[in-house]
Design an enzyme around this catalytic site. Structure first.
Site, PDB file in Angstrom:
ATOM      1  N   ASP A  57      -6.857  -4.353  15.053  1.00  0.00           N
ATOM      2  CA  ASP A  57      -5.519  -3.776  14.879  1.00  0.00           C
ATOM      3  C   ASP A  57      -4.712  -4.725  14.007  1.00  0.00           C
ATOM      4  O   ASP A  57      -4.368  -5.834  14.434  1.00  0.00           O
ATOM      5  CB  ASP A  57      -4.860  -3.601  16.245  1.00  0.00           C
ATOM      6  CG  ASP A  57      -3.456  -3.016  16.165  1.00  0.00           C
ATOM      7  OD1 ASP A  57      -2.934  -2.836  15.051  1.00  0.00           O
ATOM      8  OD2 ASP A  57      -2.868  -2.744  17.233  1.00  0.00           O
ATOM      9  N   VAL A  58      -4.403  -4.308  12.785  1.00  0.00           N
ATOM     10  CA  VAL A  58      -3.744  -5.210  11.843  1.00  0.00           C
ATOM     11  C   VAL A  58      -2.313  -5.552  12.255  1.00  0.00           C
ATOM     12  O   VAL A  58      -1.723  -6.482  11.717  1.00  0.00           O
ATOM     13  CB  VAL A  58      -3.746  -4.646  10.403  1.00  0.00           C
ATOM     14  CG1 VAL A  58      -5.174  -4.425   9.913  1.00  0.00           C
ATOM     15  CG2 VAL A  58      -2.924  -3.363  10.311  1.00  0.00           C
ATOM     16  N   ASN A  84      -5.668  -2.755   2.825  1.00  0.00           N
ATOM     17  CA  ASN A  84      -5.491  -1.329   2.598  1.00  0.00           C
ATOM     18  C   ASN A  84      -4.826  -0.569   3.741  1.00  0.00           C
ATOM     19  O   ASN A  84      -4.180   0.455   3.506  1.00  0.00           O
ATOM     20  CB  ASN A  84      -6.875  -0.700   2.322  1.00  0.00           C
ATOM     21  CG  ASN A  84      -6.862   0.802   2.406  1.00  0.00           C
ATOM     22  OD1 ASN A  84      -6.290   1.482   1.555  1.00  0.00           O
ATOM     23  ND2 ASN A  84      -7.489   1.340   3.448  1.00  0.00           N
ATOM     24  N   TYR A 152       8.738   4.672   4.242  1.00  0.00           N
ATOM     25  CA  TYR A 152       7.520   4.445   3.468  1.00  0.00           C
ATOM     26  C   TYR A 152       7.840   3.755   2.143  1.00  0.00           C
ATOM     27  O   TYR A 152       7.196   2.771   1.760  1.00  0.00           O
ATOM     28  CB  TYR A 152       6.818   5.776   3.210  1.00  0.00           C
ATOM     29  CG  TYR A 152       5.500   5.649   2.486  1.00  0.00           C
ATOM     30  CD1 TYR A 152       4.357   5.259   3.159  1.00  0.00           C
ATOM     31  CD2 TYR A 152       5.403   5.932   1.120  1.00  0.00           C
ATOM     32  CE1 TYR A 152       3.135   5.145   2.502  1.00  0.00           C
ATOM     33  CE2 TYR A 152       4.192   5.828   0.451  1.00  0.00           C
ATOM     34  CZ  TYR A 152       3.067   5.430   1.147  1.00  0.00           C
ATOM     35  OH  TYR A 152       1.867   5.306   0.480  1.00  0.00           O
ATOM     36  N   LYS A 156       6.676  -0.021   0.812  1.00  0.00           N
ATOM     37  CA  LYS A 156       5.840  -0.211  -0.364  1.00  0.00           C
ATOM     38  C   LYS A 156       6.554  -1.044  -1.442  1.00  0.00           C
ATOM     39  O   LYS A 156       5.910  -1.795  -2.178  1.00  0.00           O
ATOM     40  CB  LYS A 156       5.382   1.139  -0.915  1.00  0.00           C
ATOM     41  CG  LYS A 156       4.405   1.861   0.006  1.00  0.00           C
ATOM     42  CD  LYS A 156       3.172   1.011   0.315  1.00  0.00           C
ATOM     43  CE  LYS A 156       2.128   1.762   1.106  1.00  0.00           C
ATOM     44  NZ  LYS A 156       0.910   0.953   1.375  1.00  0.00           N
TER      45      LYS A 156
END
Length: 247
Positions: A57-58, A84, A152, A156
């Protein structure tokens, strides 16, 4: 090639396509993600190389630490990280965005990106021979937002700043860092585009998508650059999608 590579979010979509491209080039690829069964599916489809699924789990520092400890113990080094793992949400007007939606997005898309990049950076800095390559998954939304995409888009844009900072700080340790910005790869995440998504002028429109294997080939190209060269930013998008002149 026989690079030691880590791909996060390798159980589906862009992560799976990138992992399979790297495996096809003969690399040893650690496949990280929350769902071990999905990672094993990716490994079963490997066209070559050595696929090593690891449930992780990142967003959990302890889980990321355990992941990198396993890489260090088994392979002794890391040559490439494809950072990713990410999350997307349906279109929500900014006035309706909740704190929980904001935090969930940042936890995966930014905190997770930081945790994996940080662990990879330290491993690459301390290994012999020193150095390596980090490839962050940005987005077209790192440059131009879609309607109703504030969490989002903010995440980013932040990834772009992180990429630049890692590239700068990594110079003295022979660590290259670049970013791939993807537009409308045909994955489950973009399936909604086939039914129509909001446009800047208020219309709903179906958007073209591209084969996700083309993203895999692009990541492979970035990973295969020699140590003295770096693809700082690459944009790969469906030719006819609205981006240039989007609004």
């Amino acid at each position: 090639m026989n690079r030691i590579v880590l791909v996060t979010g390798a159980g589906s979509g862009v992560g799976r396509a990138a992992a399979q491209a790297l495996l096809g080039d003969g690399d040893t690829v650690y496949l990280a993600g929350r769902r071990l069964a999905a990672l094993e599916e990716t490994a079963a489809e490997a066209p070559g190389g050595e696929a090593i699924p690891v449930a992780a789990d990142v967003t959990d520092p302890a889980s990321v630490e355990a992941l990198f400890a396993q890489i260090a113990t088994r392979s002794g080094r890391l040559d490439v990280l494809f950072n990713n793992a990410g999350l997307a949400t349906p279109s929500v007007n900014f006035g309706e965005v909740t704190w929980d939606q904001w935090r969930e997005m940042m936890s995966v898309n930014l905190d997770g990106m930081f945790l994996c990049a940080s662990a990879a950076f330290r491993m690459m800095r301390d290994q012999t021979p020193q150095g390596g390559r980090i490839i962050n998954n940005g987005s077209i939304s790192a440059h131009a937002p879609r309607p109703g995409s504030a969490p989002y888009t903010a995440s980013k844009h932040a990834v772009t700043g992180l990429t630049k900072s890692i590239a700068l700080d990594g110079r003295q340790f022979n660590i290259a860092c670049g970013q791939i910005d993807i537009g409308n790869a045909a994955t489950a995440m973009t399936m909604r585009m086939t039914a129509g998504v909001p446009q800047a002028d208020g219309r709903m429109a179906v958007e073209p998508r591209m084969d996700v294997t083309d993203i895999g080939r692009s990541v492979l190209f970035m990973a295969g650059m020699p140590p003295d060269a770096n693809v700082q930013f690459m944009t790969v998008m469906a030719t006819h999608m609205p981006f240039i002149g989007r609004g």
